[in-house]
Design a protein around this motif. Structure first.
Motif, PDB file in Angstrom:
ATOM      1  N   SER A   1       2.858   1.824   0.752  1.00 30.51           N
ATOM      2  CA  SER A   1       3.369   3.283   0.798  1.00 30.51           C
ATOM      3  C   SER A   1       1.479   3.736  -0.517  1.00 30.51           C
ATOM      4  CB  SER A   1       4.399   3.179  -0.377  1.00 30.51           C
ATOM      5  OG  SER A   1       3.459   2.512  -1.376  1.00 30.51           O
ATOM      6  N   ALA A   2       1.377   3.433   0.005  1.00 33.93           N
ATOM      7  CA  ALA A   2       0.006   3.866  -0.646  1.00 33.93           C
ATOM      8  C   ALA A   2      -0.825   4.435   0.500  1.00 33.93           C
ATOM      9  CB  ALA A   2      -1.519   3.395  -1.236  1.00 33.93           C
ATOM     10  N   THR A   3      -0.790   3.996   1.789  1.00 33.75           N
ATOM     11  CA  THR A   3      -1.150   4.789   3.316  1.00 33.75           C
ATOM     12  C   THR A   3      -0.133   5.623   3.870  1.00 33.75           C
ATOM     13  OG1 THR A   3      -2.041   2.631   3.426  1.00 33.75           O
ATOM     14  CG2 THR A   3      -2.083   4.209   5.344  1.00 33.75           C
ATOM     15  N   VAL A   4       0.939   5.337   3.080  1.00 35.54           N
ATOM     16  CA  VAL A   4       1.821   6.766   4.129  1.00 35.54           C
ATOM     17  C   VAL A   4       1.579   7.830   2.883  1.00 35.54           C
ATOM     18  CG1 VAL A   4       4.206   7.302   4.084  1.00 35.54           C
ATOM     19  CG2 VAL A   4       3.317   4.740   4.673  1.00 35.54           C
ATOM     20  N   ALA A   5       1.508   7.642   1.677  1.00 35.98           N
ATOM     21  CA  ALA A   5       0.931   9.023   0.763  1.00 35.98           C
ATOM     22  C   ALA A   5       0.318   9.559   1.148  1.00 35.98           C
ATOM     23  CB  ALA A   5       0.849   8.289  -0.522  1.00 35.98           C
ATOM     24  N   ALA A   6      -0.584   9.097   1.139  1.00 37.63           N
ATOM     25  CA  ALA A   6      -2.375   9.234   1.914  1.00 37.63           C
ATOM     26  C   ALA A   6      -2.051   9.925   2.806  1.00 37.63           C
ATOM     27  CB  ALA A   6      -3.013   8.251   1.897  1.00 37.63           C
ATOM     28  N   ARG A   7      -1.356   9.755   3.922  1.00 39.31           N
ATOM     29  CA  ARG A   7      -1.953  10.082   5.349  1.00 39.31           C
ATOM     30  C   ARG A   7      -0.405  11.603   5.262  1.00 39.31           C
ATOM     31  NH1 ARG A   7      -1.194   6.646  10.006  1.00 39.31           N
ATOM     32  NH2 ARG A   7       0.355   7.921  10.838  1.00 39.31           N
ATOM     33  N   GLU A   8       0.433  11.972   4.509  1.00 45.56           N
ATOM     34  CA  GLU A   8       1.329  12.734   4.108  1.00 45.56           C
ATOM     35  C   GLU A   8       0.500  13.631   3.163  1.00 45.56           C
ATOM     36  OE1 GLU A   8       5.733  13.198   2.427  1.00 45.56           O
ATOM     37  OE2 GLU A   8       5.223  11.056   3.996  1.00 45.56           O
ATOM     38  N   ASN A   9      -0.786  13.302   2.224  1.00 47.21           N
ATOM     39  CA  ASN A   9      -0.899  14.085   1.724  1.00 47.21           C
ATOM     40  C   ASN A   9      -2.309  14.835   2.393  1.00 47.21           C
ATOM     41  OD1 ASN A   9       0.647  13.985  -0.702  1.00 47.21           O
ATOM     42  ND2 ASN A   9      -1.422  13.435  -1.479  1.00 47.21           N
ATOM     43  N   GLY A  10      -2.511  14.948   4.056  1.00 46.20           N
ATOM     44  CA  GLY A  10      -3.373  15.229   5.213  1.00 46.20           C
ATOM     45  C   GLY A  10      -4.603  14.291   4.714  1.00 46.20           C
ATOM     46  N   LEU A  11      -5.041  12.940   4.049  1.00 48.40           N
ATOM     47  CA  LEU A  11      -5.888  12.379   4.079  1.00 48.40           C
ATOM     48  C   LEU A  11      -6.197  12.130   5.237  1.00 48.40           C
ATOM     49  CD1 LEU A  11      -5.897  10.990   0.638  1.00 48.40           C
ATOM     50  CD2 LEU A  11      -6.739  12.862   1.443  1.00 48.40           C
ATOM     51  N   GLY A  12      -7.810  12.105   5.730  1.00 45.83           N
ATOM     52  CA  GLY A  12      -7.843  10.542   7.155  1.00 45.83           C
ATOM     53  C   GLY A  12      -7.720   9.668   6.611  1.00 45.83           C
ATOM     54  N   ARG A  13      -7.620   8.387   7.972  1.00 48.03           N
ATOM     55  CA  ARG A  13      -7.379   7.201   8.261  1.00 48.03           C
ATOM     56  C   ARG A  13      -8.374   6.880   6.851  1.00 48.03           C
ATOM     57  NH1 ARG A  13      -5.404   3.952  12.849  1.00 48.03           N
ATOM     58  NH2 ARG A  13      -6.026   1.759  12.027  1.00 48.03           N
ATOM     59  N   GLY A  14      -9.549   6.910   7.054  1.00 46.32           N
ATOM     60  CA  GLY A  14     -10.754   6.031   6.167  1.00 46.32           C
ATOM     61  C   GLY A  14     -10.156   6.278   4.651  1.00 46.32           C
ATOM     62  N   GLN A  15      -9.093   7.545   4.035  1.00 45.66           N
ATOM     63  CA  GLN A  15      -9.206   7.682   2.634  1.00 45.66           C
ATOM     64  C   GLN A  15      -7.876   6.776   2.548  1.00 45.66           C
ATOM     65  OE1 GLN A  15      -9.292  12.148   3.529  1.00 45.66           O
ATOM     66  NE2 GLN A  15     -10.994  11.667   1.581  1.00 45.66           N
ATOM     67  N   ALA A  16      -7.125   7.033   3.596  1.00 43.01           N
ATOM     68  CA  ALA A  16      -5.706   6.496   3.614  1.00 43.01           C
ATOM     69  C   ALA A  16      -5.898   4.856   3.060  1.00 43.01           C
ATOM     70  CB  ALA A  16      -5.106   6.270   4.783  1.00 43.01           C
ATOM     71  N   ARG A  17      -7.318   4.231   3.436  1.00 43.95           N
ATOM     72  CA  ARG A  17      -7.376   2.660   3.718  1.00 43.95           C
ATOM     73  C   ARG A  17      -7.501   2.664   2.415  1.00 43.95           C
ATOM     74  NH1 ARG A  17     -11.157  -1.388   4.710  1.00 43.95           N
ATOM     75  NH2 ARG A  17     -10.271  -3.358   5.993  1.00 43.95           N
ATOM     76  N   ALA A  18      -8.543   3.586   2.270  1.00 40.63           N
ATOM     77  CA  ALA A  18      -9.315   3.140   0.583  1.00 40.63           C
ATOM     78  C   ALA A  18      -8.180   2.849  -0.557  1.00 40.63           C
ATOM     79  CB  ALA A  18     -10.354   4.742   0.251  1.00 40.63           C
ATOM     80  N   ALA A  19      -7.404   3.684  -0.789  1.00 42.05           N
ATOM     81  CA  ALA A  19      -6.082   3.777  -1.281  1.00 42.05           C
ATOM     82  C   ALA A  19      -4.890   2.732  -1.311  1.00 42.05           C
ATOM     83  CB  ALA A  19      -4.779   5.067  -0.813  1.00 42.05           C
ATOM     84  N   ALA A  20      -5.065   2.182  -0.289  1.00 45.16           N
ATOM     85  CA  ALA A  20      -4.230   0.457   0.202  1.00 45.16           C
ATOM     86  C   ALA A  20      -5.366  -0.560  -0.596  1.00 45.16           C
ATOM     87  CB  ALA A  20      -4.053   0.357   1.566  1.00 45.16           C
ATOM     88  N   ARG A  21      -6.606  -0.467   0.020  1.00 46.74           N
ATOM     89  CA  ARG A  21      -7.572  -1.345  -0.413  1.00 46.74           C
ATOM     90  C   ARG A  21      -7.690  -1.166  -2.460  1.00 46.74           C
ATOM     91  NH1 ARG A  21     -13.791  -2.898   2.022  1.00 46.74           N
ATOM     92  NH2 ARG A  21     -13.751  -4.151   0.652  1.00 46.74           N
ATOM     93  N   GLU A  22      -7.416  -0.156  -2.790  1.00 48.37           N
ATOM     94  CA  GLU A  22      -8.052  -0.103  -3.825  1.00 48.37           C
ATOM     95  C   GLU A  22      -6.283  -0.409  -4.813  1.00 48.37           C
ATOM     96  OE1 GLU A  22      -9.415   0.988  -7.389  1.00 48.37           O
ATOM     97  OE2 GLU A  22     -10.303  -0.011  -5.947  1.00 48.37           O
ATOM     98  N   CYS A  23      -5.477  -0.578  -4.298  1.00 49.72           N
ATOM     99  CA  CYS A  23      -3.949  -0.427  -4.529  1.00 49.72           C
ATOM    100  C   CYS A  23      -4.310  -2.758  -4.400  1.00 49.72           C
ATOM    101  CB  CYS A  23      -2.596  -0.828  -4.411  1.00 49.72           C
ATOM    102  SG  CYS A  23      -1.935  -1.487  -3.973  1.00 49.72           S
ATOM    103  N   VAL A  24      -4.289  -2.998  -3.501  1.00 50.39           N
ATOM    104  CA  VAL A  24      -4.906  -4.815  -3.538  1.00 50.39           C
ATOM    105  C   VAL A  24      -5.898  -5.172  -4.474  1.00 50.39           C
ATOM    106  CG1 VAL A  24      -4.647  -6.510  -2.283  1.00 50.39           C
ATOM    107  CG2 VAL A  24      -4.025  -4.500  -1.058  1.00 50.39           C
ATOM    108  N   LYS A  25      -6.941  -4.106  -4.202  1.00 48.19           N
ATOM    109  CA  LYS A  25      -7.875  -5.018  -4.455  1.00 48.19           C
ATOM    110  C   LYS A  25      -7.178  -5.147  -6.560  1.00 48.19           C
ATOM    111  CE  LYS A  25     -12.640  -3.685  -6.650  1.00 48.19           C
ATOM    112  NZ  LYS A  25     -13.691  -2.563  -6.673  1.00 48.19           N
ATOM    113  N   ARG A  26      -6.811  -4.463  -6.975  1.00 49.31           N
ATOM    114  CA  ARG A  26      -6.254  -3.953  -8.372  1.00 49.31           C
ATOM    115  C   ARG A  26      -5.579  -5.163  -8.978  1.00 49.31           C
ATOM    116  NH1 ARG A  26     -10.922  -2.536 -11.092  1.00 49.31           N
ATOM    117  NH2 ARG A  26     -12.111  -0.674 -10.051  1.00 49.31           N
ATOM    118  N   TYR A  27      -4.523  -5.569  -7.827  1.00 47.43           N
ATOM    119  CA  TYR A  27      -3.912  -6.574  -8.071  1.00 47.43           C
ATOM    120  C   TYR A  27      -4.461  -7.897  -8.579  1.00 47.43           C
ATOM    121  CZ  TYR A  27      -0.032  -9.366  -6.646  1.00 47.43           C
ATOM    122  OH  TYR A  27       1.570 -10.557  -6.925  1.00 47.43           O
TER     123      TYR A  27
END
Length: 450
Positions: free
Chosen positions: A138-164
């Motif tokens: 969902s973090a990646t889908v939201a990032a793509r929807e906000n016009g962010l690139g693949r790297g930024q979308a991946r960064a959102a997902a990775r931060e989510c899992v890292k904090r978990y």
């Protein structure tokens, strides 16, 4: 394997490390659609069989709005996809629909403002990674929807899992009561937010505190012939006729019996005023949902309750049977287990035709994020906050020490699930396109903008 209390922390951590041999952490990055993967539109249509037919176009209109809207309403689609993957064997009470907009602010019984999971319609025991993968996707889908690139979308997902992972490891070092009482209140949230964003956070907290039953009274009701009633706004809000109102009053009395004694006493200080059907959410549209207006000391002392139909979790067909036969009881028990502090009016009952329902407060300082307004840095931090909250919830129901042993100190799991999230976001976009094509072809009807 026995209860966690029957084993040493070292043995529990070793159990988690052994699970890596069954499903290596690096294996979580894979996503290839299974052979014979069900058509996503067909999966959604199977849910329609017992829903209110005239509301279904609203459901599909909302889901067709964007890939993120499709993800929100498509929990059944992703559940089938996750079930096709190898599981860790480490079980927790799953939220079942862990995406970024199913986290938010709400009030504890002590009136503290907390951040936590806030949707439990699909809660069910299952592999911990199912929630983590859905949240990261969902973090990646939201990032793509906000016009962010693949790297930024991946960064959102990775931060989510890292904090978990980091939160789970931190909680694994704490005592049982300490973990049980852990919560994310406004003070804890401000510590996680960079100084530049704290003023905006405080403004969000202030808005949430204003979202109460008293505010809803002005928004959802009107006075007609000197009597307060819920305002008709079809098809989203429709007042009930006399026969339906009689049934709902009976449901109210049955629901009351599922509350503890002191909460029944409190509820008895309110009188039944009015009720209406209300369309809610995205994936829930078409299920039977109601709102009830109660009055306490006088007409300016309102309480709004929400009644939602509870059916089988979308996870049930893919997992061993759970501990509850009543779907409403399943939802209530799951919420009480996962949330740090629960709604005092949470309860369940069986309604007409044997349908299961659960009850909760409609508004109790509840608020969710405006994802479209989040820039790259804020979206990454918000995804991390949701990952933190999810780990806290899982630590209450699962073996947090075994989970921490599986996750490990390194970032292998973080990177793998982030890879999965990026790949699954692409699958979700294709599924969204399949829905819009089905709408264009007249396979399903959609009513946009409602």
């Amino acid at each position: 394997m026995g209860r966690p209390a029957d084993r040493t922390p070292a043995a529990r951590a070793e159990q988690g490390r052994r699970a890596r041999k069954l499903v290596p952490r690096s294996a979580h990055g894979a996503w290839i659609p299974a052979a014979g993967r069900p058509d996503p539109v067909a999966v959604l249509e199977r849910q329609d069989a017992d829903r209110v037919r005239h509301l279904l176009p609203i459901r599909y209109g909302r889901m067709a709005l964007s890939p993120f809207a499709f993800l929100r309403g498509g929990a059944a689609v992703m559940a089938a996809d996750l079930a096709a993957l190898d599981g860790s064997g480490l079980t927790v009470q799953l939220c079942g629909d862990a995406h970024l907009l199913n986290f938010g602010l709400f009030a504890s019984p002590e009136r503290a403002l907390l951040f936590d999971l806030n949707d439990f319609d699909e809660t069910f025991p299952g592999p911990f990674e199912w929630d983590v993968k859905r949240l990261a996707a969902s973090a990646t889908v939201a990032a793509r929807e906000n016009g962010l690139g693949r790297g930024q979308a991946r960064a959102a997902a990775r931060e989510c899992v890292k904090r978990y992972r980091l939160t789970m490891r931190r909680l694994a070092e704490r005592g049982e009561l300490d973990v049980w009482y852990t919560r994310l209140d406004t003070d804890a949230l401000l510590e996680l937010i960079r100084p530049g964003g704290r003023a905006q956070a405080r403004a969000t907290f202030a808005r949430a505190r204003r979202r109460t039953s008293l505010q809803a009274l002005g928004k959802l009701t009107e006075v007609v012939d000197g009597r307060r009633r819920i305002r008709d706004d079809p098809p989203l809000v429709e007042r009930l006729g006399a026969p339906d109102m009689t049934e709902l009053r009976k449901m109210f009395n049955d629901y009351r019996s599922t509350l503890s004694e002191e909460r029944r006493l409190l509820l008895d200080r309110f009188r039944f005023v009015d009720a209406a059907r209300k369309v809610v959410g995205v994936g829930s549209v078409g299920t039977r949902c109601f709102i009830v207006l109660l009055a306490g000391r006088d007409g300016d002392d309102p309480l709004f309750l929400q009644i939602k139909e509870a059916g089988p979790s979308v996870l049930e067909e893919h997992l061993p049977s759970g501990p509850f036969d009543h779907p409403g009881h399943r939802v209530v028990a799951g919420q009480r287990l996962l949330q740090a502090s629960g709604d005092i009016f949470l309860g369940w009952m069986t309604g007409p035709q044997g349908r299961a329902f659960y009850w909760r407060q409609l508004r109790d300082m509840k608020a969710t994020a405006d994802l479209a307004a989040l820039g790259p840095d804020r979206l990454v931090r918000y995804a991390g906050l949701c990952g933190t909250a999810l780990a806290r919830a899982h630590a209450r129901s699962g073996d947090r020490i075994a989970l921490a042993g599986y996750l490990g100190r390194g970032d292998t799991f973080d990177r793998s699930v982030a890879d999965f999230a990026v790949r699954y976001a692409e699958q979700n976009a294709k599924d969204h396109t399949a829905l819009t094509a089905a709408i264009a072809a007249g396979v399903v009807s959609a009513e946009p903008g409602v």
